[in-house]
Scaffold this motif. Structure first.
Motif, PDB file in Angstrom:
ATOM      1  N   GLY A  17       0.837  -1.211   0.000  1.00 22.25           N
ATOM      2  CA  GLY A  17       0.000   0.000   0.000  1.00 22.25           C
ATOM      3  C   GLY A  17       0.867   1.256   0.000  1.00 22.25           C
ATOM      4  O   GLY A  17       0.623   2.194  -0.765  1.00 22.25           O
ATOM      5  N   ASP A  21       1.263   4.218  -2.857  1.00 22.87           N
ATOM      6  CA  ASP A  21       1.211   5.661  -2.576  1.00 22.87           C
ATOM      7  C   ASP A  21       2.438   6.364  -3.177  1.00 22.87           C
ATOM      8  O   ASP A  21       2.329   7.466  -3.741  1.00 22.87           O
ATOM      9  CB  ASP A  21       1.156   5.902  -1.064  1.00 22.87           C
ATOM     10  CG  ASP A  21      -0.131   5.348  -0.436  1.00 22.87           C
ATOM     11  OD1 ASP A  21      -1.117   5.131  -1.179  1.00 22.87           O
ATOM     12  OD2 ASP A  21      -0.156   5.129   0.796  1.00 22.87           O
ATOM     13  N   GLN A 133      -3.827   6.213  -5.948  1.00 19.62           N
ATOM     14  CA  GLN A 133      -4.205   6.424  -4.547  1.00 19.62           C
ATOM     15  C   GLN A 133      -5.329   5.480  -4.142  1.00 19.62           C
ATOM     16  O   GLN A 133      -5.324   4.931  -3.037  1.00 19.62           O
ATOM     17  CB  GLN A 133      -4.625   7.888  -4.333  1.00 19.62           C
ATOM     18  CG  GLN A 133      -3.440   8.846  -4.362  1.00 19.62           C
ATOM     19  CD  GLN A 133      -3.850  10.307  -4.496  1.00 19.62           C
ATOM     20  OE1 GLN A 133      -4.982  10.621  -4.912  1.00 19.62           O
ATOM     21  NE2 GLN A 133      -2.948  11.224  -4.160  1.00 19.62           N
ATOM     22  N   SER A 134      -6.303   5.294  -5.030  1.00 20.85           N
ATOM     23  CA  SER A 134      -7.404   4.363  -4.738  1.00 20.85           C
ATOM     24  C   SER A 134      -6.884   2.942  -4.588  1.00 20.85           C
ATOM     25  O   SER A 134      -7.309   2.206  -3.694  1.00 20.85           O
ATOM     26  CB  SER A 134      -8.456   4.403  -5.847  1.00 20.85           C
ATOM     27  OG  SER A 134      -9.021   5.690  -5.955  1.00 20.85           O
ATOM     28  N   ALA A 137      -5.364   2.632  -1.302  1.00 22.13           N
ATOM     29  CA  ALA A 137      -6.404   2.556  -0.265  1.00 22.13           C
ATOM     30  C   ALA A 137      -6.975   1.150  -0.178  1.00 22.13           C
ATOM     31  O   ALA A 137      -7.229   0.631   0.916  1.00 22.13           O
ATOM     32  CB  ALA A 137      -7.508   3.574  -0.549  1.00 22.13           C
ATOM     33  N   HIS A 140      -4.582  -0.995   1.684  1.00 24.12           N
ATOM     34  CA  HIS A 140      -4.567  -0.709   3.120  1.00 24.12           C
ATOM     35  C   HIS A 140      -5.840  -1.223   3.803  1.00 24.12           C
ATOM     36  O   HIS A 140      -5.800  -1.779   4.888  1.00 24.12           O
ATOM     37  CB  HIS A 140      -4.401   0.798   3.371  1.00 24.12           C
ATOM     38  CG  HIS A 140      -2.996   1.297   3.142  1.00 24.12           C
ATOM     39  ND1 HIS A 140      -1.907   0.832   3.839  1.00 24.12           N
ATOM     40  CD2 HIS A 140      -2.490   2.214   2.269  1.00 24.12           C
ATOM     41  CE1 HIS A 140      -0.797   1.443   3.420  1.00 24.12           C
ATOM     42  NE2 HIS A 140      -1.126   2.278   2.467  1.00 24.12           N
ATOM     43  N   SER A 141      -6.995  -1.033   3.139  1.00 22.10           N
ATOM     44  CA  SER A 141      -8.285  -1.326   3.792  1.00 22.10           C
ATOM     45  C   SER A 141      -8.838  -2.701   3.427  1.00 22.10           C
ATOM     46  O   SER A 141      -9.667  -3.246   4.146  1.00 22.10           O
ATOM     47  CB  SER A 141      -9.322  -0.270   3.374  1.00 22.10           C
ATOM     48  OG  SER A 141      -9.674  -0.445   1.998  1.00 22.10           O
ATOM     49  N   ASP A 146     -13.725   0.608  -1.880  1.00 25.36           N
ATOM     50  CA  ASP A 146     -12.673   1.514  -2.342  1.00 25.36           C
ATOM     51  C   ASP A 146     -12.327   1.250  -3.805  1.00 25.36           C
ATOM     52  O   ASP A 146     -11.850   2.138  -4.512  1.00 25.36           O
ATOM     53  CB  ASP A 146     -11.398   1.338  -1.493  1.00 25.36           C
ATOM     54  CG  ASP A 146     -11.474   2.094  -0.162  1.00 25.36           C
ATOM     55  OD1 ASP A 146     -12.120   3.150  -0.132  1.00 25.36           O
ATOM     56  OD2 ASP A 146     -10.903   1.612   0.829  1.00 25.36           O
TER      57      ASP A 146
END
Lengths: 220, 220
Positions: A17, A21, A133-134, A137, A140-141, A146
């Motif tokens: 992740g 980024d 960025q998505s 995300a 990460h999530s 997302d």
């Protein structure tokens, strides 16, 4: 041991992740370098790409270690395979950002992008960065919601590429070299977006067991 | 059990070798379709790409099975990780061959490549095909000597790409659309070659423990 194991899986996903980024930042700066004919910013993009290359090796070593020592099965094993693939996608995104920055360097001190295409290339850059960025995300999530945004932005990227080619083929007055630069730039942004989609789709697949769509680029 | 296991590893490597041979055939036919403005041959390339996609899934499933049931370590584990990566490279080579064929379809019944560039594009096609064949040979033989030819052909491909761009930038008289087609074609052949190098380098790494060079494309 098993708790440490799941901590390792989470750490690997988190590292991927963070790398995504960084890829987003690389493409953001590459677009700034391109539109501002800024050599210093362009050089910074190479630094980020090198950083991504090193980070990918670290994640790959960690993945080997988990595979060798923990012998994961089922979804844990799939997470490791996903990590190997996604590491490749992110590495490539860094290289594509470098390609964009290189166009700026090649044309410096001139501006590579004709005024007429300035807003369109800026939009391609914005969409590409947002998609990375998505994807970050999602890593990460691991939230499939997302990933929904990716699909909308992917359609937007397709539309921008079509608009770019329409401009190039309709009374283009900036010469062949500039047309080639713009066509290749369009391809770099589009491929960057394809990799962001591939990352998010891979994670969604892990979580839901369903592949949202063929992650490879659509034929154009 | 272990004997069956090593049989599985050899079968996976063999399947990847066969897939690389198919990718070579796909690019060979794509170039024939492009230079002959032949729609039927172009359609056949799509069939080969679809075939590669299916073969990749089979190899990936087999790789999962080995990882889950045999829990390989050391070089056997590296072979499995290599298989996942190489499967991605070969799949991409099929897509790039499709891109070349698509240029032929878009310009049909006209010829996409101006006479002046005919010999150069044919050479790019020949070198690309030969590189895929060499990469396939490396997978079948795991003989590092087979990989040596890749390096020579990779330099040849670089030279052809530079010659192509020199032609495009020197009094190009076939219009912007054709220049863009040629620039993108150059990129497709070059990326196809990059993936062939990545495959061979991956195998050499497995066998010798040394990575011959950075497998990602050189910045251009």
């Amino acid at each position: 041991m098993r708790e440490g194991f799941h901590g390792q899986l989470t750490a690997i996903r988190g590292a991927l992740g963070d790398m995504t980024d960084t890829a987003a930042t690389a493409m953001e700066r590459a677009t700034v370098a391109l539109l501002g004919a800024d050599l210093t910013v362009a050089e910074g993009v190479s630094g980020l790409a090198t950083q991504l290359d090193a980070a990918r090796r670290v994640v790959e070593d960690q993945t080997y270690e988990v595979l060798a020592l923990q012998q994961p099965v089922a979804s844990d094993l799939r997470t490791m395979v996903m990590a190997i693939k996604v590491g490749g996608d992110i590495h490539r995104m860094g290289t594509l950002a470098q390609h964009v920055a290189k166009v700026a360097v090649r044309r410096h001190p001139g501006f590579a992008v004709p005024d007429e295409l300035f807003p369109l290339i800026r939009k391609m850059g914005d969409v590409a960065v947002r998609m990375a960025q998505s994807a970050g995300a999602v890593l990460h999530s691991t939230d499939a919601a997302d990933a929904g945004r990716l699909s909308i932005d992917d359609d937007a990227m397709d539309g921008l590429r079509r608009a770019l080619f329409r401009t190039l083929l309709d009374n283009w007055s900036y010469g062949v070299e500039s047309a080639i630069d713009m066509a290749l730039l369009g391809r770099y942004y589009e491929r960057f977006a394809d990799h962001a989609v591939a990352i998010a789709d891979g994670v969604v697949y892990l979580v839901t067991g369903e592949m949202p769509r063929e992650p490879d680029e659509k034929l154009s």
